[in-house]
Design an enzyme around this catalytic site. Structure first.
Site, mmCIF file in Angstrom:
data_model
loop_
_atom_site.group_PDB
_atom_site.id
_atom_site.type_symbol
_atom_site.label_atom_id
_atom_site.label_comp_id
_atom_site.label_asym_id
_atom_site.label_seq_id
_atom_site.Cartn_x
_atom_site.Cartn_y
_atom_site.Cartn_z
ATOM 1 N N GLU A 1 -9.828 -2.365 8.237
ATOM 2 C CA GLU A 1 -10.859 -1.486 8.815
ATOM 3 C C GLU A 1 -11.596 -2.129 9.987
ATOM 4 O O GLU A 1 -12.016 -1.449 10.923
ATOM 5 C CB GLU A 1 -11.879 -1.079 7.742
ATOM 6 C CG GLU A 1 -11.340 -0.126 6.689
ATOM 7 C CD GLU A 1 -10.720 -0.808 5.479
ATOM 8 O OE1 GLU A 1 -10.415 -2.026 5.550
ATOM 9 O OE2 GLU A 1 -10.540 -0.131 4.458
ATOM 10 N N GLU B 1 -7.590 -0.124 -1.545
ATOM 11 C CA GLU B 1 -8.738 0.189 -2.407
ATOM 12 C C GLU B 1 -8.342 1.113 -3.548
ATOM 13 O O GLU B 1 -8.806 0.965 -4.683
ATOM 14 C CB GLU B 1 -9.852 0.818 -1.554
ATOM 15 C CG GLU B 1 -10.436 -0.195 -0.573
ATOM 16 C CD GLU B 1 -11.365 0.439 0.454
ATOM 17 O OE1 GLU B 1 -10.897 1.309 1.212
ATOM 18 O OE2 GLU B 1 -12.552 0.078 0.482
ATOM 19 N N ALA C 1 -7.282 5.397 4.587
ATOM 20 C CA ALA C 1 -7.900 6.703 4.749
ATOM 21 C C ALA C 1 -7.308 7.336 6.003
ATOM 22 O O ALA C 1 -6.829 6.627 6.898
ATOM 23 C CB ALA C 1 -9.404 6.537 4.900
ATOM 24 N N GLY D 1 -7.985 2.109 2.622
ATOM 25 C CA GLY D 1 -8.165 2.947 1.431
ATOM 26 C C GLY D 1 -6.973 2.867 0.480
ATOM 27 O O GLY D 1 -7.123 3.071 -0.719
HETATM 28 N N1 CO8 Z 1 -4.387 7.650 9.038
HETATM 29 C C1 CO8 Z 1 -3.757 8.662 9.659
HETATM 30 N N2 CO8 Z 1 -2.470 8.584 10.054
HETATM 31 C C2 CO8 Z 1 -1.803 7.446 9.799
HETATM 32 C C3 CO8 Z 1 -2.414 6.355 9.152
HETATM 33 C C4 CO8 Z 1 -3.778 6.492 8.756
HETATM 34 N N3 CO8 Z 1 -4.436 5.521 8.101
HETATM 35 N N4 CO8 Z 1 -1.507 5.346 9.060
HETATM 36 C C5 CO8 Z 1 -0.373 5.803 9.620
HETATM 37 N N5 CO8 Z 1 -0.545 7.061 10.071
HETATM 38 C C6 CO8 Z 1 0.432 7.909 10.735
HETATM 39 C C7 CO8 Z 1 0.647 7.485 12.190
HETATM 40 O O1 CO8 Z 1 -0.358 8.008 13.027
HETATM 41 C C8 CO8 Z 1 2.012 8.054 12.456
HETATM 42 O O2 CO8 Z 1 1.884 9.432 12.683
HETATM 43 P P1 CO8 Z 1 2.618 10.132 13.986
HETATM 44 O O3 CO8 Z 1 4.078 9.929 13.708
HETATM 45 O O4 CO8 Z 1 2.172 11.537 13.901
HETATM 46 O O5 CO8 Z 1 2.141 9.364 15.165
HETATM 47 C C9 CO8 Z 1 2.741 7.895 11.113
HETATM 48 O O6 CO8 Z 1 1.714 7.749 10.136
HETATM 49 C C10 CO8 Z 1 3.620 6.669 11.051
HETATM 50 O O7 CO8 Z 1 2.826 5.541 11.403
HETATM 51 P P2 CO8 Z 1 3.263 4.482 12.538
HETATM 52 O O8 CO8 Z 1 4.111 5.135 13.566
HETATM 53 O O9 CO8 Z 1 2.032 3.778 13.008
HETATM 54 O O10 CO8 Z 1 4.186 3.517 11.663
HETATM 55 P P3 CO8 Z 1 4.463 1.965 11.926
HETATM 56 O O11 CO8 Z 1 5.543 1.588 10.965
HETATM 57 O O12 CO8 Z 1 4.668 1.698 13.373
HETATM 58 O O13 CO8 Z 1 3.091 1.202 11.504
HETATM 59 C C11 CO8 Z 1 1.200 0.759 10.074
HETATM 60 C C12 CO8 Z 1 2.662 1.233 10.155
HETATM 61 C C13 CO8 Z 1 1.119 -0.718 10.467
HETATM 62 C C14 CO8 Z 1 0.752 0.922 8.633
HETATM 63 C C15 CO8 Z 1 0.321 1.596 11.033
HETATM 64 O O14 CO8 Z 1 0.589 2.978 10.804
HETATM 65 C C16 CO8 Z 1 -1.163 1.387 10.838
HETATM 66 O O15 CO8 Z 1 -1.690 0.386 11.296
HETATM 67 N N6 CO8 Z 1 -1.870 2.326 10.169
HETATM 68 C C17 CO8 Z 1 -3.280 2.294 9.994
HETATM 69 C C18 CO8 Z 1 -3.666 1.264 8.955
HETATM 70 C C19 CO8 Z 1 -5.170 1.202 8.830
HETATM 71 O O16 CO8 Z 1 -5.872 0.817 9.730
HETATM 72 N N7 CO8 Z 1 -5.674 1.585 7.652
HETATM 73 C C20 CO8 Z 1 -7.066 1.591 7.383
HETATM 74 C C21 CO8 Z 1 -7.602 2.955 7.629
HETATM 75 S S1 CO8 Z 1 -9.374 3.004 7.557
HETATM 76 C C22 CO8 Z 1 -9.695 3.085 5.939
HETATM 77 O O17 CO8 Z 1 -8.832 3.116 5.101
HETATM 78 C C23 CO8 Z 1 -11.146 3.160 5.590
HETATM 79 C C24 CO8 Z 1 -11.308 2.947 4.127
HETATM 80 C C25 CO8 Z 1 -12.456 3.639 3.658
HETATM 81 C C26 CO8 Z 1 -12.236 4.203 2.297
HETATM 82 C C27 CO8 Z 1 -10.953 5.009 2.203
HETATM 83 C C28 CO8 Z 1 -10.978 5.948 1.086
HETATM 84 C C29 CO8 Z 1 -9.735 6.748 0.931
#
Ligand code: CO8
Length: 257
Positions: free
Chosen positions: A131, A111, A65, A108
């Site tokens: 999460e 999911e 998400a 998400g």
């Molecule tokens: N939300 C918003 N932006 C994101 C997300 C995200 N989940 N994941 C990545 N991005 C963005 C980063 O902020 C970055 O943007 P910017 O260049 O503007 O800073 C861009 O995407 C590239 O990401 P990274 O630079 O972090 O790329 P890396 O290769 O270094 O890392 C990862 C990749 C490991 C995937 C890392 O981006 C990460 O850890 N992302 C978050 C993963 C996460 O925690 N996901 C769970 C989110 S919470 C959730 O899903 C709740 C579920 C509830 C239901 C959802 C229903 C839809």
């Protein structure tokens, strides 16, 4: 005009929905939810679509998400807007849905893949429910669907530690039906979708309904449901045609509506 998804028709009777926010690793925001569920519902109503492939980019199916969109929300807002409830619309799609996953399928994203009927993974795929590392828990069915898919031990391991699992572990655990080289992922997904799309649509949607009953009923109820819908298929053209074609040693010509 959609901004976060693209819809294509890569083969006869096959539709493909691609998430198109690569700059945010296809993070799922409210707009994605609306565009994707509306597109899937439209395709579901289309008589010339027998299967739908859902995919992302090479780097990410979806990294969860949209954390930036969620971060400032209060409990009252999340509750009042019933945040994420709109995703349930995807589970009402009757047409078989195939997730083709490469790269990150986190939170998400994992999911969303699990809301599909069949999950194909590239060897680059990574699955997880991280999460907990953000101070929350899965919110789109992850604690329920992941546990049903891979069992309590592994689901607890992933959900409590936030670790990710690679495609081969996901296949061993039963989350994924096939792992293919990343370069072949879409070809394979479209081939599977074409195969499903060539079948009797009424039989395919009934089979999907019967399998999904497992998650909603007892064994006895599920077996009874299966038997009743099996009986019902004898009222269809496709049962007559499919069995006649077998006896006459020819290919069946199914109705696709
Ligand atoms: N939300 C918003 N932006 C994101 C997300 C995200 N989940 N994941 C990545 N991005 C963005 C980063 O902020 C970055 O943007 P910017 O260049 O503007 O800073 C861009 O995407 C590239 O990401 P990274 O630079 O972090 O790329 P890396 O290769 O270094 O890392 C990862 C990749 C490991 C995937 C890392 O981006 C990460 O850890 N992302 C978050 C993963 C996460 O925690 N996901 C769970 C989110 S919470 C959730 O899903 C709740 C579920 C509830 C239901 C959802 C229903 C839809």
């Amino acid at each position: 005009m959609t901004e976060t998804i693209a819809v294509d028709r890569p083969a006869p009777r096959v539709a493909q929905i691609t998430l198109t926010r690569p700059q945010a690793l296809n993070a799922l925001n409210l707009r994605t939810m609306r565009e994707l569920t509306e597109a899937a519902a439209d395709l579901d109503r289309s008589e010339d679509v027998g299967a739908i492939v859902l995919t992302g980019s090479d780097r990410a199916f979806a990294a969860g998400a949209d954390i930036k969109e969620m971060a400032p929300r209060t409990y009252s807002e999340m509750h009042a807007e019933d945040w994420f409830a709109g995703w349930d619309a995807l589970t009402r799609v009757r047409t078989p849905l195939i997730a083709a996953v490469a790269g990150h399928a986190l939170g998400g994203g994992c999911e969303l893949a699990m809301m599909c009927d069949l999950l194909l993974a590239a060897d680059t795929a990574r699955f997880g429910q991280p999460e907990i590392t953000l101070g929350v828990i899965p919110g789109m069915g992850g604690s329920q669907r992941l546990t049903r898919a891979i069992g309590k031990a592994k689901a607890m391991d992933l959900i409590l530690t936030g670790r990710t699992m690679k495609a081969d572990e996901a296949e061993r655990a039963g989350l994924v039906s096939r792992v293919v080289p990343a370069a072949d992922l879409l070809t394979e997904a479209v081939a599977v979708a074409s195969k499903i799309g060539s079948m009797s649509f009424v039989a395919a949607t009934t089979a999907k309904e019967a399998v999904n009953r497992v998650f909603e009923s007892t064994l006895a109820e599920g077996v009874l449901f299966e038997r009743r819908v099996f009986h019902a298929l004898f009222a269809t053209h496709d049962q007559k045609e499919g069995m006649a074609a077998f006896v006459e040693k020819r290919s069946p010509e199914f109705n696709h509506a």
